[in-house]
Design an enzyme around this catalytic site. Structure first.
Site, PDB file in Angstrom:
ATOM      1  N   HIS A  55      10.264  -9.705  55.451  1.00 54.36           N
ATOM      2  CA  HIS A  55       8.984  -9.084  55.086  1.00 54.36           C
ATOM      3  C   HIS A  55       7.878 -10.036  55.550  1.00 54.36           C
ATOM      4  CE1 HIS A  55       6.518  -6.894  51.845  1.00 54.36           C
ATOM      5  NE2 HIS A  55       5.797  -7.994  52.015  1.00 54.36           N
ATOM      6  N   ASP A  87       2.358  -2.242  49.227  1.00 52.18           N
ATOM      7  CA  ASP A  87       1.782  -3.525  49.645  1.00 52.18           C
ATOM      8  C   ASP A  87       0.426  -3.303  50.303  1.00 52.18           C
ATOM      9  OD1 ASP A  87       1.339  -6.098  50.816  1.00 52.18           O
ATOM     10  OD2 ASP A  87       3.489  -6.460  50.897  1.00 52.18           O
ATOM     11  N   CYS A 113      -1.195  -9.742  49.250  1.00 46.87           N
ATOM     12  CA  CYS A 113      -0.999  -9.922  47.810  1.00 46.87           C
ATOM     13  C   CYS A 113      -2.301 -10.452  47.215  1.00 46.87           C
ATOM     14  CB  CYS A 113       0.154 -10.897  47.558  1.00 46.87           C
ATOM     15  SG  CYS A 113       0.371 -11.264  45.811  1.00 46.87           S
ATOM     16  N   HIS A 120       4.081 -10.983  56.707  1.00 47.04           N
ATOM     17  CA  HIS A 120       2.649 -10.703  56.805  1.00 47.04           C
ATOM     18  C   HIS A 120       2.162 -11.312  58.118  1.00 47.04           C
ATOM     19  CE1 HIS A 120       1.712  -8.753  52.924  1.00 47.04           C
ATOM     20  NE2 HIS A 120       2.905  -9.256  52.614  1.00 47.04           N
TER      21      HIS A 120
HETATM   22  P1  HMG Z   1       1.387 -10.471  31.280  1.00 42.24           P
HETATM   23  O1  HMG Z   1      -0.045 -10.314  30.906  1.00 42.24           O
HETATM   24  O2  HMG Z   1       1.974 -11.850  31.254  1.00 42.24           O
HETATM   25  O3  HMG Z   1       2.306  -9.473  30.433  1.00 42.24           O
HETATM   26  O4  HMG Z   1       1.591  -9.840  32.711  1.00 42.24           O
HETATM   27  P2  HMG Z   1       2.821  -9.525  28.960  1.00 42.24           P
HETATM   28  O5  HMG Z   1       4.272  -9.229  28.990  1.00 42.24           O
HETATM   29  O6  HMG Z   1       2.334 -10.770  28.259  1.00 42.24           O
HETATM   30  O7  HMG Z   1       2.060  -8.281  28.307  1.00 42.24           O
HETATM   31  C1  HMG Z   1       0.632  -8.233  28.199  1.00 42.24           C
HETATM   32  C2  HMG Z   1       0.174  -6.780  28.108  1.00 42.24           C
HETATM   33  O8  HMG Z   1       0.521  -6.113  29.330  1.00 42.24           O
HETATM   34  C3  HMG Z   1       0.818  -5.999  27.001  1.00 42.24           C
HETATM   35  O9  HMG Z   1      -0.151  -5.043  26.546  1.00 42.24           O
HETATM   36  C4  HMG Z   1       1.923  -5.245  27.683  1.00 42.24           C
HETATM   37  O10 HMG Z   1       2.248  -4.057  27.027  1.00 42.24           O
HETATM   38  C5  HMG Z   1       1.291  -4.945  29.036  1.00 42.24           C
HETATM   39  P3  HMG Z   1      -1.036  -5.308  25.211  1.00 42.24           P
HETATM   40  O11 HMG Z   1       0.004  -5.466  24.150  1.00 42.24           O
HETATM   41  O12 HMG Z   1      -1.802  -6.567  25.469  1.00 42.24           O
HETATM   42  O13 HMG Z   1      -1.852  -4.072  25.140  1.00 42.24           O
HETATM   43  N1  HMG Z   1       2.273  -4.800  30.129  1.00 42.24           N
HETATM   44  C6  HMG Z   1       2.378  -3.716  30.948  1.00 42.24           C
HETATM   45  N2  HMG Z   1       1.666  -2.583  31.034  1.00 42.24           N
HETATM   46  C7  HMG Z   1       2.057  -1.678  31.991  1.00 42.24           C
HETATM   47  N3  HMG Z   1       3.074  -1.889  32.842  1.00 42.24           N
HETATM   48  C8  HMG Z   1       3.788  -3.024  32.801  1.00 42.24           C
HETATM   49  C9  HMG Z   1       3.444  -3.999  31.825  1.00 42.24           C
HETATM   50  N4  HMG Z   1       3.938  -5.214  31.519  1.00 42.24           N
HETATM   51  C10 HMG Z   1       3.220  -5.683  30.489  1.00 42.24           C
HETATM   52  N5  HMG Z   1       4.796  -3.221  33.661  1.00 42.24           N
HETATM   53  C11 HMG Z   1       2.915  -8.863  34.479  1.00 42.24           C
HETATM   54  C12 HMG Z   1       2.854  -9.899  33.372  1.00 42.24           C
HETATM   55  C13 HMG Z   1       4.133  -9.151  35.309  1.00 42.24           C
HETATM   56  C14 HMG Z   1       3.000  -7.473  33.866  1.00 42.24           C
HETATM   57  C15 HMG Z   1       1.610  -8.995  35.309  1.00 42.24           C
HETATM   58  O14 HMG Z   1       1.464 -10.314  35.683  1.00 42.24           O
HETATM   59  C16 HMG Z   1       1.607  -8.120  36.532  1.00 42.24           C
HETATM   60  O15 HMG Z   1       1.531  -6.901  36.429  1.00 42.24           O
HETATM   61  N6  HMG Z   1       1.686  -8.727  37.729  1.00 42.24           N
HETATM   62  C17 HMG Z   1       1.812  -7.982  38.965  1.00 42.24           C
HETATM   63  C18 HMG Z   1       1.168  -8.684  40.106  1.00 42.24           C
HETATM   64  C19 HMG Z   1       1.433  -7.892  41.364  1.00 42.24           C
HETATM   65  O16 HMG Z   1       1.684  -6.696  41.332  1.00 42.24           O
HETATM   66  N7  HMG Z   1       1.343  -8.582  42.520  1.00 42.24           N
HETATM   67  C20 HMG Z   1       1.531  -7.961  43.798  1.00 42.24           C
HETATM   68  C21 HMG Z   1       2.947  -7.534  44.081  1.00 42.24           C
HETATM   69  S1  HMG Z   1       3.977  -8.882  44.646  1.00 42.24           S
HETATM   70  C22 HMG Z   1       3.667  -8.969  46.354  1.00 42.24           C
HETATM   71  O17 HMG Z   1       2.745  -8.373  46.849  1.00 42.24           O
HETATM   72  C23 HMG Z   1       4.589  -9.773  47.231  1.00 42.24           C
HETATM   73  C24 HMG Z   1       5.566  -8.900  48.059  1.00 42.24           C
HETATM   74  O18 HMG Z   1       4.844  -7.981  48.885  1.00 42.24           O
HETATM   75  C25 HMG Z   1       6.437  -9.803  48.973  1.00 42.24           C
HETATM   76  C26 HMG Z   1       5.619 -10.824  49.758  1.00 42.24           C
HETATM   77  O19 HMG Z   1       4.732 -10.421  50.531  1.00 42.24           O
HETATM   78  O20 HMG Z   1       5.912 -12.014  49.573  1.00 42.24           O
HETATM   79  C27 HMG Z   1       6.494  -8.096  47.139  1.00 42.24           C
HETATM   80 MG    MG Z   2       3.974  -8.417  50.798  1.00 43.59          MG
END
Ligand code: HMG
Ligand code: MG
Length: 302
Positions: free
Chosen positions: A207, A16, A240, A209
């Protein structure tokens, strides 16, 4: 005030914290920092996430981080996983625990993981089932449990509904994310009054912030209501990138100061955290944002 004797601190700084740092920290530096954190008595470190590297470029080296760290026996090294593709990468890296994540509000869910809540549920179900079949424990995260950066207040009943869907998938623990750091203790109380009759306190984590400086007050209220697991990030790093206005997590060392002084056991040593904090300050080239690091710096100068 009735307080627990023991609390588990789950360190989320390497995930995070670093996902929200503008600068690239480098795999070697990350591994050195995680190794230092491993010496502080923490039992749980969330080390990275297997999300799309374009969405979170800071953590694109997830597999390299996991293969570079020295794993200390007794510590759970966890990572965030959004879908099957992420799970495949996480299992190849032999992560100890998998964390799936989604939001209680539609707009944050869509902005963060590009799907509606209804579209997300089957994706996470696959991850949970496959991770379990591979012998891993699974943590769930539910974000925006008090407020959403796009929709405003989120009703506790909505949180309860999605939390139940996550537990029905088979997750072992649910971490309730106060993603943007707006909550105050009265809101936390209202939320937990709705959730605790439904879900056991020892399967919930909080959790917080600390955007508005209320994280420790919210933790104190949660402790009073029976919660015994808290997420925090060393140096108050975190946020985030898909939640505008969100800043750092509760700082681990500030949380530890409070718990130590309240006589609550954690197994974590302040000196160990300060050492890890000093290392991160030298890596980032800036002071970390916590009261304990601030006090330490001032005392050192005297
Ligand atoms: P998308 O673009 O909708 O994915 O992203 P898709 O399924 O349509 O696929 C598109 C392309 O991405 C494809 O490649 C897939 O292969 C690739 P292409 O065919 O175009 O070459 N792909 C991947 N590549 C590597 N690793 C993967 C993966 N998945 C698909 N896992 C997705 C959807 C969920 C992947 C994207 O939106 C994403 O990565 N989001 C993450 C955002 C994030 O990390 N946010 C921060 C964390 S959450 C947070 O901080 C909150 C928390 O702390 C709690 C709180 O504070 O509340 C936990
Ligand atoms: Mg968080």
């Amino acid at each position: 005030m009735k307080l627990p004797k023991k609390v588990t601190i789950k360190e989320v700084g390497p995930r995070d914290g670093l996902q929200n740092e503008p600068q690239q920290v480098g795999t070697e530096n990350k591994a050195a920092w995680i190794n230092r954190l491993s010496e502080s008595g923490l039992s749980y470190i969330e080390v990275t996430s297997f999300v799309h590297p374009k969405w979170i470029p800071q953590l694109a080296d997830a597999a390299d981080v996991l293969s570079s760290i020295k794993r200390k026996p007794g510590i759970t090294y966890a990572a965030l996983v959004p879908n099957r593709q992420g799970l495949k990468r996480a299992l190849e890296s032999n992560v100890d625990e998998v964390s799936v994540f989604m939001s209680a509000s539609e707009a944050h869910n869509k902005n963060n993981i590009n799907k509606t809540i209804a579209e997300t549920l089957p994706v996470l179900q696959e991850v949970v089932s496959e991770a379990k079949a591979a012998g891993k424990t699974v943590r769930g995260y539910l974000s925006t449990v008090i407020a959403c950066p796009y929709e405003g207040a989120v009703p506790p009943e909505q949180v309860k509904k999605v939390a139940a869907q996550l537990f029905n998938m088979g997750i072992d623990e649910l971490s309730l994310g106060e993603t943007i750091g707006v909550a105050v203790p009265t809101e936390v109380e209202r939320l937990l009054e709705v959730l605790l009759p439904e879900f056991a306190a020892d399967r919930l984590a909080m959790h917080f912030h600390d955007t508005r400086g209320t994280a420790l007050a919210n933790i104190s209220k949660s402790l009073e209501m029976g919660i015994t697991t808290f997420d925090s990030a060393l140096g108050g790093l975190g946020g985030c990138p898909y939640a505008k206005g969100a800043s750092g997590n509760a700082a681990t060392e500030d949380l530890l100061y409070m718990l130590d002084a309240m006589g609550i056991e954690t197994g974590v040593r302040m000196e160990g955290l300060i050492e890890a904090g000093e290392l991160m300050e030298s890596i980032l080239g800036k002071p970390l944002n916590s009261r304990q690091m601030d006090i330490y710096r001032r005392v050192e100068k005297e």
